[in-house]
Design a protein around this motif. Sequence first.
Motif, PDB file in Angstrom:
ATOM      1  N   LYS A 106       0.815  -1.217   0.000  1.00 23.95           N
ATOM      2  CA  LYS A 106       0.000   0.000   0.000  1.00 23.95           C
ATOM      3  C   LYS A 106       0.848   1.266   0.000  1.00 23.95           C
ATOM      4  CE  LYS A 106      -3.641   2.471   2.490  1.00 23.95           C
ATOM      5  NZ  LYS A 106      -4.566   2.490   3.653  1.00 23.95           N
ATOM      6  N   ALA A 107       1.874   1.331   0.841  1.00 22.24           N
ATOM      7  CA  ALA A 107       2.685   2.551   0.941  1.00 22.24           C
ATOM      8  C   ALA A 107       3.354   2.881  -0.389  1.00 22.24           C
ATOM      9  CB  ALA A 107       3.728   2.393   2.044  1.00 22.24           C
ATOM     10  N   ASP A 108       3.927   1.885  -1.044  1.00 18.69           N
ATOM     11  CA  ASP A 108       4.577   2.119  -2.336  1.00 18.69           C
ATOM     12  C   ASP A 108       3.551   2.493  -3.401  1.00 18.69           C
ATOM     13  OD1 ASP A 108       7.131   1.681  -1.391  1.00 18.69           O
ATOM     14  OD2 ASP A 108       7.177  -0.433  -2.002  1.00 18.69           O
ATOM     15  N   TYR A 109       2.389   1.868  -3.360  1.00 21.92           N
ATOM     16  CA  TYR A 109       1.348   2.178  -4.339  1.00 21.92           C
ATOM     17  C   TYR A 109       0.938   3.642  -4.226  1.00 21.92           C
ATOM     18  CZ  TYR A 109      -2.935   1.700  -7.098  1.00 21.92           C
ATOM     19  OH  TYR A 109      -3.914   1.843  -8.057  1.00 21.92           O
ATOM     20  N   ILE A 110       0.716   4.106  -3.005  1.00 22.17           N
ATOM     21  CA  ILE A 110       0.319   5.497  -2.790  1.00 22.17           C
ATOM     22  C   ILE A 110       1.444   6.443  -3.208  1.00 22.17           C
ATOM     23  CG2 ILE A 110      -0.212   7.191  -0.999  1.00 22.17           C
ATOM     24  CD1 ILE A 110      -1.825   5.000   0.406  1.00 22.17           C
ATOM     25  N   LYS A 111       2.673   6.057  -2.967  1.00 21.13           N
ATOM     26  CA  LYS A 111       3.812   6.881  -3.370  1.00 21.13           C
ATOM     27  C   LYS A 111       3.877   7.032  -4.882  1.00 21.13           C
ATOM     28  CE  LYS A 111       8.843   7.191  -2.821  1.00 21.13           C
ATOM     29  NZ  LYS A 111      10.050   6.524  -2.232  1.00 21.13           N
ATOM     30  N   ARG A 126       0.755   8.102 -11.753  1.00 21.56           N
ATOM     31  CA  ARG A 126      -0.266   7.377 -12.501  1.00 21.56           C
ATOM     32  C   ARG A 126      -1.516   8.215 -12.722  1.00 21.56           C
ATOM     33  NH1 ARG A 126       0.986   1.978  -8.918  1.00 21.56           N
ATOM     34  NH2 ARG A 126       2.774   1.267 -10.163  1.00 21.56           N
ATOM     35  N   LEU A 127      -1.744   9.188 -11.847  1.00 19.81           N
ATOM     36  CA  LEU A 127      -2.895  10.075 -12.012  1.00 19.81           C
ATOM     37  C   LEU A 127      -2.589  11.261 -12.933  1.00 19.81           C
ATOM     38  CD1 LEU A 127      -4.251  10.211  -8.337  1.00 19.81           C
ATOM     39  CD2 LEU A 127      -5.267   9.005 -10.277  1.00 19.81           C
ATOM     40  N   LYS A 128      -1.337  11.616 -13.047  1.00 21.31           N
ATOM     41  CA  LYS A 128      -0.945  12.794 -13.831  1.00 21.31           C
ATOM     42  C   LYS A 128      -1.445  12.741 -15.276  1.00 21.31           C
ATOM     43  CE  LYS A 128       1.239  16.716 -14.437  1.00 21.31           C
ATOM     44  NZ  LYS A 128       0.709  17.977 -13.828  1.00 21.31           N
ATOM     45  N   PRO A 129      -1.327  11.599 -15.984  1.00 18.94           N
ATOM     46  CA  PRO A 129      -1.854  11.569 -17.355  1.00 18.94           C
ATOM     47  C   PRO A 129      -3.341  11.899 -17.433  1.00 18.94           C
ATOM     48  CG  PRO A 129      -0.416   9.691 -16.990  1.00 18.94           C
ATOM     49  CD  PRO A 129      -0.629  10.348 -15.654  1.00 18.94           C
ATOM     50  N   PHE A 130      -4.130  11.433 -16.461  1.00 17.12           N
ATOM     51  CA  PHE A 130      -5.555  11.751 -16.457  1.00 17.12           C
ATOM     52  C   PHE A 130      -5.772  13.253 -16.256  1.00 17.12           C
ATOM     53  CE2 PHE A 130      -5.486   7.270 -15.169  1.00 17.12           C
ATOM     54  CZ  PHE A 130      -6.421   6.738 -16.032  1.00 17.12           C
ATOM     55  N   GLU A 131      -5.001  13.846 -15.354  1.00 19.44           N
ATOM     56  CA  GLU A 131      -5.085  15.297 -15.140  1.00 19.44           C
ATOM     57  C   GLU A 131      -4.810  16.044 -16.434  1.00 19.44           C
ATOM     58  OE1 GLU A 131      -5.060  19.138 -13.107  1.00 19.44           O
ATOM     59  OE2 GLU A 131      -5.982  17.198 -12.673  1.00 19.44           O
ATOM     60  N   ASN A 132      -3.727  15.650 -17.125  1.00 22.28           N
ATOM     61  CA  ASN A 132      -3.327  16.340 -18.360  1.00 22.28           C
ATOM     62  C   ASN A 132      -4.394  16.190 -19.449  1.00 22.28           C
ATOM     63  OD1 ASN A 132      -0.925  17.036 -17.109  1.00 22.28           O
ATOM     64  ND2 ASN A 132       0.253  15.375 -18.043  1.00 22.28           N
ATOM     65  N   ILE A 133      -4.895  14.965 -19.626  1.00 22.20           N
ATOM     66  CA  ILE A 133      -5.863  14.711 -20.696  1.00 22.20           C
ATOM     67  C   ILE A 133      -7.184  15.418 -20.421  1.00 22.20           C
ATOM     68  CG2 ILE A 133      -7.210  12.928 -21.862  1.00 22.20           C
ATOM     69  CD1 ILE A 133      -4.805  11.021 -21.314  1.00 22.20           C
ATOM     70  N   LEU A 134      -7.662  15.343 -19.184  1.00 21.49           N
ATOM     71  CA  LEU A 134      -8.928  15.999 -18.861  1.00 21.49           C
ATOM     72  C   LEU A 134      -8.815  17.512 -18.970  1.00 21.49           C
ATOM     73  CD1 LEU A 134      -9.810  13.147 -17.956  1.00 21.49           C
ATOM     74  CD2 LEU A 134     -10.988  14.248 -16.041  1.00 21.49           C
ATOM     75  N   LYS A 135      -7.652  18.048 -18.648  1.00 19.15           N
ATOM     76  CA  LYS A 135      -7.448  19.495 -18.794  1.00 19.15           C
ATOM     77  C   LYS A 135      -7.536  19.903 -20.252  1.00 19.15           C
ATOM     78  CE  LYS A 135      -4.355  23.235 -17.362  1.00 19.15           C
ATOM     79  NZ  LYS A 135      -3.093  23.568 -16.630  1.00 19.15           N
ATOM     80  N   VAL A 136      -6.864  19.155 -21.122  1.00 19.61           N
ATOM     81  CA  VAL A 136      -6.924  19.424 -22.561  1.00 19.61           C
ATOM     82  C   VAL A 136      -8.350  19.282 -23.078  1.00 19.61           C
ATOM     83  CG1 VAL A 136      -6.214  18.578 -24.835  1.00 19.61           C
ATOM     84  CG2 VAL A 136      -4.521  18.804 -23.013  1.00 19.61           C
ATOM     85  N   ASN A 137      -9.080  18.303 -22.544  1.00 16.54           N
ATOM     86  CA  ASN A 137     -10.447  18.043 -22.993  1.00 16.54           C
ATOM     87  C   ASN A 137     -11.476  19.019 -22.422  1.00 16.54           C
ATOM     88  OD1 ASN A 137      -9.503  15.881 -24.441  1.00 16.54           O
ATOM     89  ND2 ASN A 137     -10.345  14.306 -23.095  1.00 16.54           N
ATOM     90  N   GLY A 138     -11.032  19.916 -21.559  1.00 18.31           N
ATOM     91  CA  GLY A 138     -11.947  20.906 -21.012  1.00 18.31           C
ATOM     92  C   GLY A 138     -12.899  20.362 -19.971  1.00 18.31           C
ATOM     93  N   ALA A 139     -12.488  19.306 -19.277  1.00 16.20           N
ATOM     94  CA  ALA A 139     -13.372  18.678 -18.295  1.00 16.20           C
ATOM     95  C   ALA A 139     -13.703  19.599 -17.133  1.00 16.20           C
ATOM     96  CB  ALA A 139     -12.753  17.383 -17.776  1.00 16.20           C
ATOM     97  N   GLY A 140     -12.804  20.538 -16.855  1.00 16.68           N
ATOM     98  CA  GLY A 140     -13.060  21.460 -15.759  1.00 16.68           C
ATOM     99  C   GLY A 140     -14.266  22.338 -15.989  1.00 16.68           C
ATOM    100  N   GLU A 141     -14.572  22.631 -17.253  1.00 13.85           N
ATOM    101  CA  GLU A 141     -15.728  23.461 -17.591  1.00 13.85           C
ATOM    102  C   GLU A 141     -16.957  22.622 -17.913  1.00 13.85           C
ATOM    103  OE1 GLU A 141     -14.682  26.143 -20.680  1.00 13.85           O
ATOM    104  OE2 GLU A 141     -13.034  27.066 -19.566  1.00 13.85           O
ATOM    105  N   SER A 142     -16.779  21.543 -18.671  1.00 11.44           N
ATOM    106  CA  SER A 142     -17.924  20.743 -19.110  1.00 11.44           C
ATOM    107  C   SER A 142     -18.388  19.756 -18.049  1.00 11.44           C
ATOM    108  CB  SER A 142     -17.568  19.964 -20.385  1.00 11.44           C
ATOM    109  OG  SER A 142     -16.661  18.910 -20.104  1.00 11.44           O
ATOM    110  N   GLY A 143     -17.449  19.302 -17.200  1.00 17.54           N
ATOM    111  CA  GLY A 143     -17.790  18.278 -16.216  1.00 17.54           C
ATOM    112  C   GLY A 143     -17.734  16.866 -16.766  1.00 17.54           C
ATOM    113  N   PHE A 144     -17.316  16.714 -18.040  1.00  9.86           N
ATOM    114  CA  PHE A 144     -17.228  15.400 -18.665  1.00  9.86           C
ATOM    115  C   PHE A 144     -15.797  15.150 -19.127  1.00  9.86           C
ATOM    116  CE2 PHE A 144     -21.630  16.896 -19.784  1.00  9.86           C
ATOM    117  CZ  PHE A 144     -22.242  16.209 -18.740  1.00  9.86           C
TER     118      PHE A 144
END
Length: 212
Positions: A117-122, A127-145
């Motif tokens: 668990k500790a290593d996974y959380i570290k 592993r979440l960064k790609p989702f942040e980048n893609i959703l930002k490009v896709n405008g998810a912050g405004e559309s909610g999708f």
Amino acid sequence: MTMVSYKIEYFNVRGRCESIRYLLTDNDLKYTEDMIQFEEWSEKYKPKMPYGQAPAVYDGDFQLVQSNSILRYLGRKHGLYPTCEKEAYKVDMLNDGVEDLRVLYIKLIYNNYDDGKADYIKELPARLKPFENILKVNGAGESGFAANNKLSFLDYNLFDLLDNHVILHAGCLDDFPTLKGYYQSFKSRAKLAEYRNTDAFKSRPVNGNSKQ
């Protein structure tokens, strides 16, 4: 309201079935549930599952298995899957990313929870960064999708995965404003919020593991 009813056969965990429940609930698609008892699994249920795994969803007499295939089927049938090839690619690509991270999560939960668990959380921010980048490009912050400024089956799968990780580590989204905003926005959808406040949802374990 779409006049259709589905049946779900499932073990008493949220697991891979929860994103399917979210989609059905949020879109006013009626369904019944048949909870599989472990003592009945080997003889009554497993032989009729093509891969020997649950959940299964039934559209009348038509059996659906494999959670991502079920989500795509429901998406195509109920207007939650793009008809444009490029838009469909964006949804499929993100859903494949969800599957990659879900597999790692499942391995942690069932194979190496105490020691891993500790290593996974570290390693989780990378592993979440790609989702942040893609959703930002896709405008998810405004559309909610997550993709194409439109609700799709992917949103239920991604939300469920994020929810699992928030349960695992409450602050995991704090460094990802787009992803966190998306998660909070989707969580507040009226039908989902109502469903998540039911005793049935609250009492159902996240996984077949007492630690989660």
